[in-house]
Design an enzyme around this catalytic site. Sequence first.
Site, PDB file in Angstrom:
ATOM      1  N   ARG A   1      45.348  44.105   3.352  1.00 41.62           N
ATOM      2  CA  ARG A   1      45.700  42.702   3.158  1.00 41.62           C
ATOM      3  C   ARG A   1      46.292  42.514   1.764  1.00 41.62           C
ATOM      4  NH1 ARG A   1      44.276  38.261   5.300  1.00 41.62           N
ATOM      5  NH2 ARG A   1      46.484  37.927   4.991  1.00 41.62           N
TER       6      ARG A   1
ATOM      7  N   HIS B   1      44.998  37.612  -1.769  1.00 46.38           N
ATOM      8  CA  HIS B   1      45.041  36.243  -1.251  1.00 46.38           C
ATOM      9  C   HIS B   1      43.766  35.490  -1.569  1.00 46.38           C
ATOM     10  CE1 HIS B   1      43.039  38.577   1.916  1.00 46.38           C
ATOM     11  NE2 HIS B   1      42.390  37.465   2.177  1.00 46.38           N
TER      12      HIS B   1
ATOM     13  N   HIS C   1      41.524  32.247   0.139  1.00 43.88           N
ATOM     14  CA  HIS C   1      41.355  31.402   1.328  1.00 43.88           C
ATOM     15  C   HIS C   1      41.058  29.967   0.898  1.00 43.88           C
ATOM     16  CE1 HIS C   1      40.787  34.778   4.278  1.00 43.88           C
ATOM     17  NE2 HIS C   1      40.394  35.421   3.195  1.00 43.88           N
TER      18      HIS C   1
HETATM   19 FE   FE2 Z   1      40.511  37.564   3.085  1.00 44.33          FE
END
Ligand code: FE2
Lengths: 169, 235
Positions: free
Chosen positions: B154, B157, B159
């Site tokens: 991933r 990031h 959330h």
């Molecule tokens: Fe995540």
Amino acid sequence: MLVATASQTIGPYWHLIEDVTWADLTRFGAKGNRIVLTGTVTDGAGTPVTDAAIEIWQTSPAASDIFPAFGRCRTDGTGSFRFTTLKPGPGNAPQAPHVAISIFARGLLKALMTRLYFQDEPLNETDPVLSMIEDAARRRTLIAQKVSAAAWHLDIRLQGENETVFMDI
Amino acid sequence: MPTETAPFRPIEAGSQPANDTPSYGSTHLRHPTRLALRIPQTVTETTGPRFTPARFSSTPDLSMTNGKQALGERIIVRGRVADEDNRPVPHTMIEIWQANAAGRYDHPDDRHDAPVDPHFRGGGRVFSDADGWYQFVTIKPGAYPWHNHRNAWRPNHIHYSLFGTGFGQRIITQMYFPGDPLLALDPIYHSVPGQAARERLIAAFDIDITAPDWALGYRFDFILRGRNATPTEQG
Ligand SMILES: [Fe+2]
């Protein structure tokens, strides 16, 4: 005109924002017709969904300082959730008493929206949303069954046979 | 002030992902196969919960725990919450969660072989101000592997979860960082069909938010669905 921000999955680690007391909408002292709402969420293989966030919102009874009218509950290791709340009344007739549900989970890129209605409510027959669903079996996917004096249960199937009716709003 | 009950406008084509996104494996058994029922918006959809910092305490600095500094690159994230008509959404709650600098969540299900940081929990919330502006301090999250496909990682990031003013405005999303080479390979990021909508999920480095000798600053704005001019008829 601007365009709304895109949704992304809640992922498997959303419990970092979880407050387990949010599953009890009466925790601030709201009094009234207290009920328990339970359910189990399963996927297209019938496997329990064990990492979802289930949110409920109701407009009856109205939100107040002691009744948030909103709750959030995780699904547990068996895919089950459990809320304590106050039973919605007929205050929004012609709508039948209902609770809005949003489902967030790993593998869902945006929320699945649905509604919970209550078995044996006369207004279910004329509710404008339920009336849009022609197939009686499909309509039943939204009707919680009474399991005791003050408890209702609704199973939610994300995919496949008896798939829950989800809504675009 | 009267409660706003005008219905939300339809979703702009290409701006939102489909739950049926085959490149993201976890969708396979979880996406509905039936078309969603389009229902008229009632007060259930046009109104929503309210949260106040008095009851839901704000945590504007995720980079410290018990007075101890978390490891990693401290950053400031600042932005504005507005609707599609560019009207600010004031006093709205923003929930935040993320991995630590090593790419590890403080979560029992995260088995990535990277260290947890005792001074970084990675969850919090802030509120927008009267003009829709929010800000918080955190640590830049690390990339982490997942098992979607071979050598899947991933991108960095954070959330977010926002409620806005109605249940139809509820949004959960992720903010990415500019220049991340993993974005090109990430099926979750690419689930958003429109390139412009996708790129709006990437924060912008901002020298004016950057605090000298202290932390880099990033700008990230949220746009929530706008409302129609006419109210709903239905209670
Ligand atoms: Fe995540």
